[in-house]
Design an enzyme around this catalytic site. Structure first.
Site, short mmCIF file in Angstrom:
data_model
loop_
_atom_site.label_atom_id
_atom_site.label_comp_id
_atom_site.label_asym_id
_atom_site.label_seq_id
_atom_site.Cartn_x
_atom_site.Cartn_y
_atom_site.Cartn_z
N GLY A 31 0.79 -1.22 0.00
CA GLY A 31 0.00 0.00 0.00
C GLY A 31 0.82 1.27 0.00
N TYR A 32 0.15 2.39 0.29
CA TYR A 32 0.71 3.74 0.15
C TYR A 32 1.24 3.86 -1.28
CZ TYR A 32 1.71 8.21 2.19
OH TYR A 32 1.67 9.54 2.50
N GLY A 36 5.22 3.46 -9.07
CA GLY A 36 5.85 2.13 -9.20
C GLY A 36 4.78 1.05 -9.14
N HIS A 37 3.93 1.11 -8.11
CA HIS A 37 2.84 0.13 -7.99
C HIS A 37 1.89 0.21 -9.19
CE1 HIS A 37 3.68 1.13 -3.58
NE2 HIS A 37 3.94 -0.15 -3.63
N GLN A 61 7.53 -10.00 7.75
CA GLN A 61 8.75 -9.66 7.02
C GLN A 61 9.49 -8.47 7.63
OE1 GLN A 61 6.43 -9.00 3.34
NE2 GLN A 61 7.73 -7.22 2.99
P1 AMP Z 1 5.79 -2.62 -1.70
O1 AMP Z 1 4.44 -2.03 -1.54
O2 AMP Z 1 6.91 -1.69 -1.38
O3 AMP Z 1 5.91 -3.97 -1.02
O4 AMP Z 1 5.95 -2.92 -3.24
C1 AMP Z 1 5.01 -3.69 -3.93
C2 AMP Z 1 5.56 -4.02 -5.29
O5 AMP Z 1 5.83 -2.81 -5.99
C3 AMP Z 1 6.90 -4.79 -5.21
O6 AMP Z 1 6.93 -5.77 -6.23
C4 AMP Z 1 7.89 -3.70 -5.47
O7 AMP Z 1 9.11 -4.18 -6.03
C5 AMP Z 1 7.15 -2.83 -6.46
N1 AMP Z 1 7.73 -1.48 -6.46
C6 AMP Z 1 7.91 -0.66 -5.39
N2 AMP Z 1 8.53 0.48 -5.76
C7 AMP Z 1 8.74 0.38 -7.10
C8 AMP Z 1 9.33 1.23 -8.08
N3 AMP Z 1 9.85 2.40 -7.75
N4 AMP Z 1 9.38 0.79 -9.35
C9 AMP Z 1 8.87 -0.41 -9.70
N5 AMP Z 1 8.29 -1.26 -8.82
C10 AMP Z 1 8.23 -0.87 -7.54
#
Ligand code: AMP
Length: 282
Positions: A31-32, A36-37, A61
């Site tokens: 979330g948040y 990227g997401h 984790q």
């Molecule tokens: P998180 O919410 O940080 O666990 O990320 C969820 C998914 O989004 C994971 O597969 C991350 O690798 C991907 N992710 C987070 N930040 C980025 C980014 N800047 N560019 C591409 N993928 C991202």
């Protein structure tokens, strides 16, 4: 978009969609949400009939001294963003729903987890592999989308999918960055204003190393020293690690050939940031 908070209800929805012959693309997140997401979602949208996103800050984790409590959360904003990207299902379970009891069985990662973030965050990848195993059983996707920002996570999950025979294709998506090069991250909001100004040095130092490789540098220690000097001299961040390894095997390199990763983690006052570049060397 349907928001589902219960595991049984989510499984029932997914079985219903599969019976109709629909393919399912899955984007697990904490979330948040940021670009990227949303890029992962756009990739999933192109390649599947149904797109499922999960939002779950997975306590398993996080280490005892890590930022589980401070991890940024804003469900209403996330909901609006997911809806605007045409997510079909948002799976949003509570911790009690995912872990009603102390788990009797968890996944233990044996390979690719004793270096980089795995070394700095003992148990982190066991927690990731455990939650992804649960989520894959709940969502039953054909394809799952992960960012190369967490390149070690992709490498570890390739092992999980292969060793446990999950009928899931992993799709790794390029890192999305801010205009100044800082990798987008939910954690960036926890940088102090000065630290935010300094943080682009992480990617600049990786680019400088990449450039040095292009110009013929082949000594891993010199490349690591180059990155270390740039970050130490141009930021208040404390280097957690800088690693140069084969990718995706994550083994030390005697000589710089094939596909390599240069990855780093830097601690600022309230937040630890990671970044990496993956380079193909002839
Ligand atoms: P998180 O919410 O940080 O666990 O990320 C969820 C998914 O989004 C994971 O597969 C991350 O690798 C991907 N992710 C987070 N930040 C980025 C980014 N800047 N560019 C591409 N993928 C991202």
């Amino acid at each position: 978009m349907k928001v589902v908070t219960e595991i049984r209800a989510m499984q029932a929805e997914m079985i219903h969609q599969k019976k109709k012959g629909k393919s399912i693309g899955f984007v697990p997140t904490m979330g948040y949400l940021h670009e990227g997401h949303l890029t992962l979602v756009r990739n999933a949208r192109k390649e599947n009939d149904i797109v499922v996103m999960s939002i779950f800050v997975n306590p398993l984790q996080f280490g005892p001294t890590e930022d589980f409590a401070e991890y940024p959360r804003d469900f209403d904003r996330d909901c609006a963003l997911a809806e605007s990207e045409k997510v079909d299902y948002l799976f949003y379970p509570s911790v009690a729903e995912m872990y009603p009891n102390e788990p009797a069985v968890t996944v233990s990662v044996k390979d690719r987890s004793d270096v980089l973030c795995g070394k700095s965050r003992p148990g982190h990848f066991d927690g990731v592999a455990t939650v992804i195993t649960k989520l894959f059983h709940i969502v039953m996707p054909e394809r799952a989308y992960f960012g190369k920002k967490d390149a070690q996570q992709v490498a570890v999950l390739e092992g999980l999918v292969s060793d446990f025979n999950f009928p899931v294709e992993l799709v790794a998506v390029d890192i999305v960055r801010e205009q100044d090069g800082l990798a987008k991250s939910s954690r960036n909001v926890n940088l102090l204003p000065d630290e935010r100004q300094e943080a682009p040095i992480l990617y600049k130092s990786l680019q400088a190393a990449h450039q040095a490789i292009n110009e013929g540098e082949r000594n891993p220690s010199s490349l690591i020293q180059l990155i270390d000097d740039m970050i130490t001299n141009q930021s208040s961040g404390k280097i957690d690690y800088i690693g140069l390894l084969s990718y995706p095997q994550l083994k030390p390199l005697e000589e710089l050939t094939g596909r390599i990763i240069i990855a780093l983690a830097v601690k600022f006052s309230k937040v630890r940031l990671i970044d990496n570049v993956i380079i193909d060397i002839d």
